[in-house]
Design a protein around this motif. Sequence first.
Motif, PDB file in Angstrom:
ATOM      1  N   ALA A 167      42.437  25.970  57.280  1.00 32.69           N
ATOM      2  CA  ALA A 167      41.616  24.617  57.892  1.00 32.69           C
ATOM      3  C   ALA A 167      40.795  23.757  56.812  1.00 32.69           C
ATOM      4  O   ALA A 167      40.564  22.487  56.963  1.00 32.69           O
ATOM      5  CB  ALA A 167      40.480  24.928  58.882  1.00 32.69           C
ATOM      6  N   GLY A 168      41.006  24.239  55.377  1.00 32.12           N
ATOM      7  CA  GLY A 168      40.436  23.524  54.451  1.00 32.12           C
ATOM      8  C   GLY A 168      39.229  23.900  53.894  1.00 32.12           C
ATOM      9  O   GLY A 168      38.711  22.991  53.082  1.00 32.12           O
ATOM     10  N   PHE A 169      38.776  25.003  54.208  1.00 32.37           N
ATOM     11  CA  PHE A 169      37.315  25.283  53.403  1.00 32.37           C
ATOM     12  C   PHE A 169      37.978  25.920  52.093  1.00 32.37           C
ATOM     13  O   PHE A 169      38.952  26.629  52.099  1.00 32.37           O
ATOM     14  CB  PHE A 169      36.869  26.743  54.405  1.00 32.37           C
ATOM     15  N   ALA A 170      36.783  25.906  51.465  1.00 35.80           N
ATOM     16  CA  ALA A 170      36.860  26.112  50.145  1.00 35.80           C
ATOM     17  C   ALA A 170      37.134  27.645  49.676  1.00 35.80           C
ATOM     18  O   ALA A 170      36.067  28.278  50.382  1.00 35.80           O
ATOM     19  CB  ALA A 170      36.091  25.631  49.009  1.00 35.80           C
ATOM     20  N   THR A 171      37.951  28.223  49.058  1.00 33.76           N
ATOM     21  CA  THR A 171      37.800  29.754  48.646  1.00 33.76           C
ATOM     22  C   THR A 171      38.052  29.647  47.093  1.00 33.76           C
ATOM     23  O   THR A 171      38.511  29.095  46.406  1.00 33.76           O
ATOM     24  CB  THR A 171      39.112  30.459  49.396  1.00 33.76           C
ATOM     25  N   VAL A 172      37.654  31.039  46.712  1.00 37.47           N
ATOM     26  CA  VAL A 172      37.787  31.355  45.296  1.00 37.47           C
ATOM     27  C   VAL A 172      38.707  32.272  45.099  1.00 37.47           C
ATOM     28  O   VAL A 172      39.069  33.317  46.115  1.00 37.47           O
ATOM     29  CB  VAL A 172      36.447  31.794  44.302  1.00 37.47           C
ATOM     30  N   ALA A 217      41.171  18.854  47.188  1.00 39.76           N
ATOM     31  CA  ALA A 217      40.813  20.267  46.630  1.00 39.76           C
ATOM     32  C   ALA A 217      40.583  20.331  45.014  1.00 39.76           C
ATOM     33  O   ALA A 217      41.064  19.342  44.372  1.00 39.76           O
ATOM     34  CB  ALA A 217      42.154  21.138  46.835  1.00 39.76           C
ATOM     35  N   TYR A 218      39.998  21.348  44.631  1.00 41.98           N
ATOM     36  CA  TYR A 218      39.705  21.323  43.172  1.00 41.98           C
ATOM     37  C   TYR A 218      40.019  22.823  42.565  1.00 41.98           C
ATOM     38  O   TYR A 218      40.672  23.642  43.438  1.00 41.98           O
ATOM     39  CB  TYR A 218      38.116  21.384  42.934  1.00 41.98           C
ATOM     40  N   SER A 219      40.299  22.677  41.264  1.00 46.36           N
ATOM     41  CA  SER A 219      40.818  24.198  40.803  1.00 46.36           C
ATOM     42  C   SER A 219      40.010  24.524  39.605  1.00 46.36           C
ATOM     43  O   SER A 219      39.821  23.439  38.827  1.00 46.36           O
ATOM     44  CB  SER A 219      42.402  23.711  40.407  1.00 46.36           C
ATOM     45  N   THR A 220      39.658  25.558  39.389  1.00 42.86           N
ATOM     46  CA  THR A 220      38.927  25.952  38.345  1.00 42.86           C
ATOM     47  C   THR A 220      39.166  27.589  37.908  1.00 42.86           C
ATOM     48  O   THR A 220      39.475  28.279  38.853  1.00 42.86           O
ATOM     49  CB  THR A 220      37.518  25.706  38.308  1.00 42.86           C
ATOM     50  N   GLU A 221      39.090  28.054  36.881  1.00 43.31           N
ATOM     51  CA  GLU A 221      39.361  29.280  36.483  1.00 43.31           C
ATOM     52  C   GLU A 221      37.721  29.601  35.898  1.00 43.31           C
ATOM     53  O   GLU A 221      37.628  31.064  35.638  1.00 43.31           O
ATOM     54  CB  GLU A 221      40.226  29.560  35.236  1.00 43.31           C
ATOM     55  N   ASP A 222      36.737  28.778  35.547  1.00 42.66           N
ATOM     56  CA  ASP A 222      35.263  29.347  35.046  1.00 42.66           C
ATOM     57  C   ASP A 222      34.603  29.725  36.095  1.00 42.66           C
ATOM     58  O   ASP A 222      34.548  29.088  37.453  1.00 42.66           O
ATOM     59  CB  ASP A 222      35.098  28.004  34.444  1.00 42.66           C
ATOM     60  N   VAL A 223      33.985  30.540  36.018  1.00 41.96           N
ATOM     61  CA  VAL A 223      32.658  31.042  36.645  1.00 41.96           C
ATOM     62  C   VAL A 223      31.331  30.742  36.068  1.00 41.96           C
ATOM     63  O   VAL A 223      31.061  31.217  34.873  1.00 41.96           O
ATOM     64  CB  VAL A 223      32.720  32.655  37.012  1.00 41.96           C
ATOM     65  N   SER A 260      39.976  35.209  50.143  1.00 33.61           N
ATOM     66  CA  SER A 260      40.746  36.008  51.166  1.00 33.61           C
ATOM     67  C   SER A 260      40.790  37.456  50.700  1.00 33.61           C
ATOM     68  O   SER A 260      41.335  38.263  51.269  1.00 33.61           O
ATOM     69  CB  SER A 260      42.493  35.795  50.689  1.00 33.61           C
ATOM     70  N   HIS A 261      39.462  37.770  50.202  1.00 36.12           N
ATOM     71  CA  HIS A 261      39.228  39.243  49.692  1.00 36.12           C
ATOM     72  C   HIS A 261      38.017  39.469  50.262  1.00 36.12           C
ATOM     73  O   HIS A 261      37.496  40.782  50.103  1.00 36.12           O
ATOM     74  CB  HIS A 261      39.245  39.700  48.190  1.00 36.12           C
ATOM     75  N   GLY A 262      37.123  38.525  50.753  1.00 33.62           N
ATOM     76  CA  GLY A 262      35.996  38.785  51.786  1.00 33.62           C
ATOM     77  C   GLY A 262      34.828  37.676  51.400  1.00 33.62           C
ATOM     78  O   GLY A 262      35.451  36.439  51.273  1.00 33.62           O
ATOM     79  N   ALA A 263      33.551  37.891  51.716  1.00 33.47           N
ATOM     80  CA  ALA A 263      32.593  36.762  51.519  1.00 33.47           C
ATOM     81  C   ALA A 263      31.388  37.696  50.964  1.00 33.47           C
ATOM     82  O   ALA A 263      31.105  38.550  51.247  1.00 33.47           O
ATOM     83  CB  ALA A 263      32.330  36.256  52.780  1.00 33.47           C
ATOM     84  N   VAL A 264      30.846  36.830  49.985  1.00 31.55           N
ATOM     85  CA  VAL A 264      29.757  37.411  49.344  1.00 31.55           C
ATOM     86  C   VAL A 264      28.620  36.135  49.195  1.00 31.55           C
ATOM     87  O   VAL A 264      28.862  35.206  48.829  1.00 31.55           O
ATOM     88  CB  VAL A 264      30.263  38.128  47.898  1.00 31.55           C
ATOM     89  N   MET A 265      27.301  36.612  49.433  1.00 37.57           N
ATOM     90  CA  MET A 265      26.048  35.641  49.345  1.00 37.57           C
ATOM     91  C   MET A 265      25.739  35.472  47.750  1.00 37.57           C
ATOM     92  O   MET A 265      25.704  36.392  46.824  1.00 37.57           O
ATOM     93  CB  MET A 265      24.926  36.070  49.959  1.00 37.57           C
ATOM     94  N   VAL A 266      25.783  34.126  47.691  1.00 34.13           N
ATOM     95  CA  VAL A 266      25.215  33.722  46.001  1.00 34.13           C
ATOM     96  C   VAL A 266      24.202  32.663  46.204  1.00 34.13           C
ATOM     97  O   VAL A 266      23.768  32.122  47.357  1.00 34.13           O
ATOM     98  CB  VAL A 266      26.480  33.248  45.321  1.00 34.13           C
ATOM     99  N   ARG A 267      23.455  32.399  45.121  1.00 37.92           N
ATOM    100  CA  ARG A 267      22.473  31.384  45.046  1.00 37.92           C
ATOM    101  C   ARG A 267      23.301  29.953  44.529  1.00 37.92           C
ATOM    102  O   ARG A 267      23.854  30.102  43.389  1.00 37.92           O
ATOM    103  CB  ARG A 267      21.196  31.664  44.357  1.00 37.92           C
ATOM    104  N   VAL A 268      23.017  28.781  44.898  1.00 37.43           N
ATOM    105  CA  VAL A 268      23.473  27.645  44.352  1.00 37.43           C
ATOM    106  C   VAL A 268      22.675  26.472  44.569  1.00 37.43           C
ATOM    107  O   VAL A 268      21.609  26.598  45.290  1.00 37.43           O
ATOM    108  CB  VAL A 268      24.884  27.284  45.208  1.00 37.43           C
ATOM    109  N   PRO A 269      22.632  25.542  43.596  1.00 33.79           N
ATOM    110  CA  PRO A 269      21.773  24.605  43.779  1.00 33.79           C
ATOM    111  C   PRO A 269      21.807  23.719  45.153  1.00 33.79           C
ATOM    112  O   PRO A 269      22.849  23.744  45.651  1.00 33.79           O
ATOM    113  CB  PRO A 269      22.162  23.639  42.773  1.00 33.79           C
TER     114      PRO A 269
END
Length: 345
Positions: A100-105, A147-153, A249-258
């Motif tokens: 549906a268009g939600f962003a994933t990593v 959509a955006y694309s990035t390989e950086d974390v 597509s491998h799960g969901a995990v909580m992170v902290r963001v601004p």
Amino acid sequence: MTSLTTPHERALTLLFTELEGAAAEQSEAFLGTPGALAQRENENGTVYWVHRYSDATNRRHEIYLGKADDASVIARIAGLRERIEVTNATISRVRLLARAGFATVDRKAFYTLASLHNHGLFRAGALLIGSHAYGAILNSLGVKAVAYSTEDVDIARREALAVSGIPGFLDMLRATGIEFFEVPSLDHRIPASSFAERGGGRLRVDLLVPSKNDDYPTIAVPELKAHAKGLPYLAYLLGASQEVPVLSSHGAVMVRVPLPERYAIHKLIVSQLRTRTSKPEKDLKQAATLIEALAERFPGSIEDAAAAVPKSAGRHLERAVKALKQHLPESSLAAWEALGVVAQA
């Protein structure tokens, strides 16, 4: 120019909220596929349990769990089976949201973030920033965009993290099964602050901290046994944050963001600091997208975020608002009204 964002259907936002709740209750994420439990029997006739799964590099593993008739092992198996079922259910739900268009990593980025989550970095105050954070923020606002694309974390911290007894940052990254290495600086006297996947992979993890001025120093991060690159105005970005789930597509995990509004204003500021690269356009596009969404959903948030900007950044912010005309539609009246207040501040 049409609207930069499209609201998700209510049913999908409710599903996202359910996933957020499940991720918040998850103390430890799998650093690989959920896998499966199986019994084995050795040559002596002893029956035992194993956990079969694939890691972030798709290498297969089979971990011995203990004898099948051991009460403690039986209890452990029950807990692990529940975790596997919950994660598989999460993956199915994320699949619906992704379509549906939600962003994933991607897989490797997800397991990298999962390892940092498991070691308590985000709860201790570390933040995910950059484009992966942007995608997670869009999800939390209930909107989709280009959509955006990035390989950086990009991982940042404002001050020393209240963590102890944890391995070094590089070891946390390697816990995923990915062979990370420290990327040497051009000046061999300066310690590395970036980590990359060995073997030509494009995955890169940057460790970042605030700079005290307009310089880009390399600063020691003792609690992580690592060094980080200092960035101007990063303290402002990290000054207010929230926990959100990162979807994969491998799960969901909580992170902290601004907070979204700080992310947007910070993008405006840094867009004027990187004029010799291709990133200013990306910064302005992300800022425009978030400002449009926030002006409609959270009136006053942009103005409040701008009021907290350091005085030295005022000239950068003013120039960025003018440059935003190429990226923010004239029809986004609420956004331009908010920016009008910012420009006059």
